[in-house]
Design an enzyme around this catalytic site. Structure first.
Site, short mmCIF file in Angstrom:
data_model
loop_
_atom_site.label_atom_id
_atom_site.label_comp_id
_atom_site.label_asym_id
_atom_site.label_seq_id
_atom_site.Cartn_x
_atom_site.Cartn_y
_atom_site.Cartn_z
NE ARG A 198 -15.03 22.77 -5.59
CZ ARG A 198 -16.29 22.33 -5.48
NH1 ARG A 198 -16.98 22.58 -4.39
NH2 ARG A 198 -16.83 21.62 -6.44
CG HIS B 192 -8.49 -13.69 8.31
ND1 HIS B 192 -8.05 -12.43 8.63
CD2 HIS B 192 -7.55 -14.54 8.78
CE1 HIS B 192 -6.91 -12.51 9.28
NE2 HIS B 192 -6.58 -13.79 9.38
CE LYS C 20 -13.89 -10.29 5.49
NZ LYS C 20 -12.56 -10.91 5.67
CE1 TYR D 8 -10.19 -6.68 5.96
CE2 TYR D 8 -9.33 -4.94 7.35
CZ TYR D 8 -9.15 -6.12 6.68
OH TYR D 8 -7.94 -6.75 6.72
CG ASP E 263 -3.55 -14.78 10.01
OD1 ASP E 263 -4.64 -15.26 10.37
OD2 ASP E 263 -3.39 -13.57 9.76
#
Length: 186
Positions: free
Chosen positions: A23, A62, A72, A132, A169
């Site tokens: 499958r 960040h 994260k 995320y 940024d």
């Protein structure tokens, strides 16, 4: 799941172990027990998606400061990125060092990013989507970042300069002016 240690303490590349049959295959992408067994934070409070139109788009670098520091787990669901983290933990032996790896829909790898790391990426394909899983919600008053092209960090981006980057940024202060993040006690 295979947990591959990175050169930065506490960060891991996670590789699924597919079980295949006629499958297709099945594989675990997350298991709180497996995370806890390795001393990793399994708490995930928010799931977000980033869609990036152009190849060469840069998002980052960040992070959020305590008490809203984020763990994260990052995965690409379409396209590919060069994913980068920078250790900004006060007193860390790898403070100011970076690590980068390719995450793609094809390789299905994930990057586990502990609290105290700045995170960003450069897209390697058009129409790239990044998912995320984040340990806490967005706290704009605690959000900060690093310049993706800071010479003191010397991150080697595979496509060089950003093709697309936000004004925010691009405007982060130099790394030499960045205040380290207090070590997490959770």
């Amino acid at each position: 799941m295979i947990f591959e240690a990175t050169p930065l303490d506490g960060a891991f590349v996670i590789v699924p172990e597919p079980i295949a049959d006629t499958r297709g295959f099945f594989a675990r992408l997350f298991c709180a027990t497996a995370f806890r067994e390795r001393g990793l934070d399994p708490h995930l409070d928010q799931i977000s998606i980033s869609h990036n139109v152009e190849t060469g788009t840069v998002r980052g670098m960040h992070l959020q400061r305590p008490p809203a520091a984020e763990t994260k787990l990052v995965r690409v669901t379409a396209g590919a990125i060069f994913d980068v983290i920078v250790d900004v933990r006060a007193g860390s032996a790898t403070y100011g060092r970076w690590f980068g790896t390719e995450l793609s829909a094809a390789n299905r790898k994930q990057l586990y990013i502990p609290k105290g790391f700045a995170h960003g990426f450069q897209t390697l394909a058009p129409a790239t989507e990044v998912t995320y899983h984040i340990s806490c919600g967005y706290a704009p008053e605690l959000a900060t970042g690093l310049r993706y092209d800071d010479p003191d960090l010397a991150i080697t981006w595979p496509l060089g300069q950003a093709a697309v980057i936000s004004d925010r940024d691009f405007a982060w202060a130099p790394f030499r002016d960045f205040s380290p993040v207090a070590a997490s006690h959770d």
